[in-house]
Design a protein around this motif. Structure first.
Motif, PDB file in Angstrom:
ATOM      1  N   ASN A 158      30.598  -3.455  -8.539  1.00 60.81           N
ATOM      2  CA  ASN A 158      31.301  -3.961  -7.362  1.00 60.81           C
ATOM      3  C   ASN A 158      32.641  -4.593  -7.653  1.00 60.81           C
ATOM      4  OD1 ASN A 158      29.527  -3.185  -5.412  1.00 60.81           O
ATOM      5  ND2 ASN A 158      28.166  -4.909  -5.807  1.00 60.81           N
ATOM      6  N   ASP A 159      32.899  -4.941  -8.923  1.00 60.11           N
ATOM      7  CA  ASP A 159      34.155  -5.628  -9.176  1.00 60.11           C
ATOM      8  C   ASP A 159      35.098  -4.833 -10.063  1.00 60.11           C
ATOM      9  OD1 ASP A 159      33.010  -7.722 -11.934  1.00 60.11           O
ATOM     10  OD2 ASP A 159      32.518  -5.681 -11.312  1.00 60.11           O
ATOM     11  N   GLN A 160      34.652  -3.678 -10.560  1.00 57.80           N
ATOM     12  CA  GLN A 160      35.559  -2.901 -11.397  1.00 57.80           C
ATOM     13  C   GLN A 160      35.199  -1.423 -11.329  1.00 57.80           C
ATOM     14  OE1 GLN A 160      35.296  -4.089 -15.442  1.00 57.80           O
ATOM     15  NE2 GLN A 160      33.111  -3.806 -15.554  1.00 57.80           N
ATOM     16  N   ALA A 161      36.070  -0.609 -11.917  1.00 59.72           N
ATOM     17  CA  ALA A 161      35.833   0.827 -11.919  1.00 59.72           C
ATOM     18  C   ALA A 161      34.873   1.187 -13.044  1.00 59.72           C
ATOM     19  CB  ALA A 161      37.168   1.569 -12.115  1.00 59.72           C
ATOM     20  N   LEU A 162      34.108   2.259 -12.816  1.00 58.62           N
ATOM     21  CA  LEU A 162      33.187   2.753 -13.842  1.00 58.62           C
ATOM     22  C   LEU A 162      33.919   3.835 -14.624  1.00 58.62           C
ATOM     23  CD1 LEU A 162      30.127   2.839 -14.713  1.00 58.62           C
ATOM     24  CD2 LEU A 162      29.887   4.713 -13.118  1.00 58.62           C
ATOM     25  N   VAL A 163      33.976   3.703 -15.935  1.00 60.58           N
ATOM     26  CA  VAL A 163      34.664   4.699 -16.750  1.00 60.58           C
ATOM     27  C   VAL A 163      33.620   5.537 -17.465  1.00 60.58           C
ATOM     28  CG1 VAL A 163      36.244   5.054 -18.673  1.00 60.58           C
ATOM     29  CG2 VAL A 163      36.620   3.175 -17.091  1.00 60.58           C
ATOM     30  N   ARG A 164      33.715   6.866 -17.335  1.00 61.94           N
ATOM     31  CA  ARG A 164      32.763   7.732 -18.034  1.00 61.94           C
ATOM     32  C   ARG A 164      33.549   8.680 -18.914  1.00 61.94           C
ATOM     33  NH1 ARG A 164      28.342  10.706 -14.684  1.00 61.94           N
ATOM     34  NH2 ARG A 164      30.205  11.624 -13.770  1.00 61.94           N
ATOM     35  N   CYS A 165      32.956   9.054 -20.033  1.00 62.32           N
ATOM     36  CA  CYS A 165      33.673   9.947 -20.925  1.00 62.32           C
ATOM     37  C   CYS A 165      32.710  10.960 -21.498  1.00 62.32           C
ATOM     38  CB  CYS A 165      34.317   9.140 -22.054  1.00 62.32           C
ATOM     39  SG  CYS A 165      35.108  10.191 -23.246  1.00 62.32           S
ATOM     40  N   GLU A 166      33.146  12.207 -21.606  1.00 59.54           N
ATOM     41  CA  GLU A 166      32.326  13.194 -22.308  1.00 59.54           C
ATOM     42  C   GLU A 166      33.176  13.962 -23.309  1.00 59.54           C
ATOM     43  OE1 GLU A 166      28.779  15.612 -20.777  1.00 59.54           O
ATOM     44  OE2 GLU A 166      30.465  17.000 -20.848  1.00 59.54           O
ATOM     45  N   TYR A 167      32.662  14.033 -24.517  1.00 59.78           N
ATOM     46  CA  TYR A 167      33.355  14.736 -25.600  1.00 59.78           C
ATOM     47  C   TYR A 167      32.550  15.988 -25.898  1.00 59.78           C
ATOM     48  CZ  TYR A 167      34.401  15.601 -30.605  1.00 59.78           C
ATOM     49  OH  TYR A 167      34.716  16.162 -31.815  1.00 59.78           O
ATOM     50  N   SER A 168      33.192  17.139 -25.936  1.00 58.50           N
ATOM     51  CA  SER A 168      32.427  18.303 -26.379  1.00 58.50           C
ATOM     52  C   SER A 168      33.323  19.226 -27.169  1.00 58.50           C
ATOM     53  CB  SER A 168      31.776  19.001 -25.186  1.00 58.50           C
ATOM     54  OG  SER A 168      32.586  19.987 -24.671  1.00 58.50           O
ATOM     55  N   MET A 169      32.704  19.963 -28.099  1.00 56.23           N
ATOM     56  CA  MET A 169      33.477  20.857 -28.946  1.00 56.23           C
ATOM     57  C   MET A 169      33.168  22.288 -28.539  1.00 56.23           C
ATOM     58  SD  MET A 169      32.911  19.097 -32.636  1.00 56.23           S
ATOM     59  CE  MET A 169      34.310  19.860 -33.401  1.00 56.23           C
ATOM     60  N   ILE A 212      42.335   0.297 -19.608  1.00 53.53           N
ATOM     61  CA  ILE A 212      42.497   0.588 -18.185  1.00 53.53           C
ATOM     62  C   ILE A 212      42.280  -0.701 -17.403  1.00 53.53           C
ATOM     63  CG2 ILE A 212      41.586   1.902 -16.227  1.00 53.53           C
ATOM     64  CD1 ILE A 212      40.652   3.993 -18.094  1.00 53.53           C
ATOM     65  N   LEU A 213      43.100  -0.936 -16.376  1.00 52.83           N
ATOM     66  CA  LEU A 213      42.932  -2.136 -15.550  1.00 52.83           C
ATOM     67  C   LEU A 213      41.845  -1.850 -14.519  1.00 52.83           C
ATOM     68  CD1 LEU A 213      46.725  -2.852 -15.109  1.00 52.83           C
ATOM     69  CD2 LEU A 213      45.126  -4.192 -16.436  1.00 52.83           C
ATOM     70  N   THR A 214      40.599  -1.912 -14.960  1.00 55.83           N
ATOM     71  CA  THR A 214      39.494  -1.490 -14.111  1.00 55.83           C
ATOM     72  C   THR A 214      39.292  -2.395 -12.898  1.00 55.83           C
ATOM     73  OG1 THR A 214      38.067  -2.682 -15.644  1.00 55.83           O
ATOM     74  CG2 THR A 214      38.146  -0.302 -15.873  1.00 55.83           C
ATOM     75  N   HIS A 215      39.725  -3.649 -12.983  1.00 54.10           N
ATOM     76  CA  HIS A 215      39.465  -4.566 -11.865  1.00 54.10           C
ATOM     77  C   HIS A 215      40.297  -4.216 -10.635  1.00 54.10           C
ATOM     78  CE1 HIS A 215      42.899  -6.287 -13.988  1.00 54.10           C
ATOM     79  NE2 HIS A 215      43.303  -6.678 -12.789  1.00 54.10           N
ATOM     80  N   LEU A 216      41.320  -3.317 -10.831  1.00 55.54           N
ATOM     81  CA  LEU A 216      42.131  -2.925  -9.689  1.00 55.54           C
ATOM     82  C   LEU A 216      41.469  -1.863  -8.841  1.00 55.54           C
ATOM     83  CD1 LEU A 216      45.691  -2.679 -11.231  1.00 55.54           C
ATOM     84  CD2 LEU A 216      44.747  -4.505  -9.844  1.00 55.54           C
TER      85      LEU A 216
END
Lengths: 244, 300
Positions: free
Chosen positions: A66-77, A110-114
């Protein structure tokens, strides 16, 4: 101990570089039309493509913050990225670990709170792997985030360095990486001069470690200059197209 | 068509975009009445297509194909394997199609895209049945060793016509493929040889050789909507008008495959024949582009 000489007596490495020399860099922004931001980053023969989607609605409501953005990452070769064809390009332990490392590194800048209650997805795909994939992925992700216009504290750049034949070497390729010597990967925020990622394998005396880490940080700063040039050029192009 | 438009006057930029999002079907139909599409293409024309061979240096054969924004990267890696008992003289081709999450905002990590296995199966069937590659050419020692060609196709940007772009990339990768030199070592095993042959016999030619391609298949996907036929759809068009027909012809204009997986529009034979005619024209364009790409490589 193998007798392979990774640094010749004249001071040249296996691919003809000097110990403090990085491989050739090449970056391109906006390669994936569908993505909000995308970039291709090449360090020598290592070629990585990154795409950023977001900020957009969270796909899994239970994970919404509720107070910040969710960051997801996927690495694949890609299956053909390494010398022998890979069977399981994602979901194996190495890919999961690198996904986590990249996510945490980018989340720090990243400024996730924005952007509360939203999700930012960073996808990285390795097309050709020749050592330093982790660093190339972070550099590509930085460019893609900048292309997507996501607010960041600073760009993140990353570079690796090692120590073979009693010489600190900058930007290891696959052969040097597999030699069994130490491999230090550093990620920094260049303007703020802060270290956000630091990983090392194998054993190294502390004073030599300081040298090697210093070398990697120099490499990161050089990459930061290159990335800034690329972003500046891209902005000029956007200005021309808008007729400014 | 009885309801009034939300904005009767479409002169300002913002309203056009809003209309496009809110009433996509009406937006497209307004264009179709003038026989044109939103990206200014006439109905039967495909997008700009480019092929770049040798995109992946570490693979035995590779190609990058772009149709408009749709980008496909195909690479072939060869490995030696023992052929099966039923076909001791034949090699094998394994075709895999991947849609990584970078290609489209609707692909989620952990859940593969719906389209991926469908296109993979279509590609596999088309390439193997078209007779482009004679599997006997991939044999090394009868009954003991043969080549397994792993073809991996990655979608880097999904903007409609995925099968067309994937087939084009696959075909281009095969035309760029060079079979590596191998020789038999003392244990009777096949090893990759660097440079000249090291020992005993060489089951394959002394230098890297290219694969002889038979008739090359090319394809075109068309969307049917009321009585219009739109060639080479973008992903926006595909999501609004769901009936599509994929026709695959080979270079001698023989029909290799015809695929119409249901859809709200029923097609009369005349519509199918129009699609085939459009495909015939497209095959000529694609052959020219492929030949230019190949001759461009040979000049190097």
């Amino acid at each position: 101990m193998s007798k392979t000489e990774y640094v010749s007596p004249e001071g040249l490495r296996l691919d003809g570089r000097r110990p403090m020399e990085m491989r050739q860099l090449r970056a391109e922004i906006g390669t994936v039309a569908k993505a909000n931001g995308s970039a291709v980053f090449e360090m020598g023969n290592t070629k990585v493509i990154a795409a950023v989607y977001g900020p957009r609605e969270v796909q899994n409501r239970s994970q919404q913050l509720n107070d910040q953005a969710l960051v997801r990452c996927e690495y694949s070769m890609a299956n053909f990225s390494t010398g022998d064809r890979m069977r399981k390009p994602k979901g194996d332990r190495r890919s999961t670990e690198i996904s986590l490392v990249i996510r945490q590194t980018m989340e720090a800048c990243i400024l996730t709170h924005l952007m509360p209650r939203s999700q930012i997805d960073i996808f990285v795909q390795v097309l050709q792997a020749d050592g330093g994939t982790r660093s190339a992925c972070i550099n590509a992700a930085t460019l893609a985030l900048a292309d997507a216009g996501i607010p960041m504290r600073d760009i993140v750049t990353s570079c690796s360095a090692g120590y073979l034949n009693s010489t600190p070497l900058l930007d290891l390729n696959y052969i040097e990486d597999s030699a069994g010597g130490p491999d230090v990967t550093v990620g920094i925020l260049p303007k703020l001069d802060k270290v956000t990622l630091l990983q090392m394998d194998a054993k190294l005396p502390v004073d030599i470690f300081e040298n090697v880490m210093g070398l990697a940080i120099e490499g990161c700063k050089a990459i930061a200059n290159y990335i800034r040039e690329v972003l500046l050029e891209n902005t000029k192009q956007l200005e021309y197209r808008r007729g400014l | 068509m009885g309801l009034p438009n939300a904005s009767g006057d479409l002169s300002t930029e913002v309203e056009v975009d809003a209309f496009r999002r809110l009433f996509p079907l009406r937006f497209f139909e307004k264009h179709l009445l003038e026989s044109i599409r939103p990206d200014a293409r006439p109905l039967g024309r495909a997008r700009d297509t480019t092929i770049a061979l040798g995109a992946v240096a570490s693979a035995n054969g590779s190609a990058l194909a772009k149709i408009g924004s749709t980008t496909m990267l195909a690479a072939i890696k060869m490995e030696v394997m023992t052929p099966s008992m039923e076909t001791p003289d034949e090699g094998c081709i394994a075709i895999d199609f991947h849609m990584p999450p970078i290609c489209s905002p609707i692909v989620r990590p952990g859940r593969p895209a719906e389209a991926a296995p469908v296109v993979a199966k279509q590609l596999s069937d088309t390439i193997l049945s078209s007779g482009m590659i004679n599997l006997k050419e991939l044999s090394l020692v009868s009954g003991k060793a043969a080549w397994m060609a792993y073809l991996d196709i990655y979608c880097l940007d999904a903007d409609g016509a995925l099968f067309d772009a994937a087939l084009l990339a696959a075909v281009a990768a095969f035309s760029h493929l060079e079979i590596p030199v191998v020789s038999l070592n003392d244990d009777g095993k096949i090893v990759l040889s660097e440079g000249q042959g090291l020992s005993d016999r060489e089951p394959v030619n002394k230098e890297k050789r290219k694969v002889n391609l038979g008739s090359i298949p090319f394809s075109l996907t068309c969307i049917l909507h009321k009585n219009h036929i739109l060639a080479d759809p973008t992903s926006e068009e595909e999501s609004i008008m769901e009936t599509f027909v994929t026709v695959v012809l080979d270079s001698s204009s023989q029909l290799v495959s015809l695929y119409k997986p249901g859809g709200p529009v029923l097609a009369y034979t005349s519509a199918i024949q129009d699609c085939i005619a459009l495909t015939r024209q497209r095959v000529k364009e694609l052959r020219k582009i492929l030949e230019e790409a190949i001759s461009g490589m040979e000049v190097d």
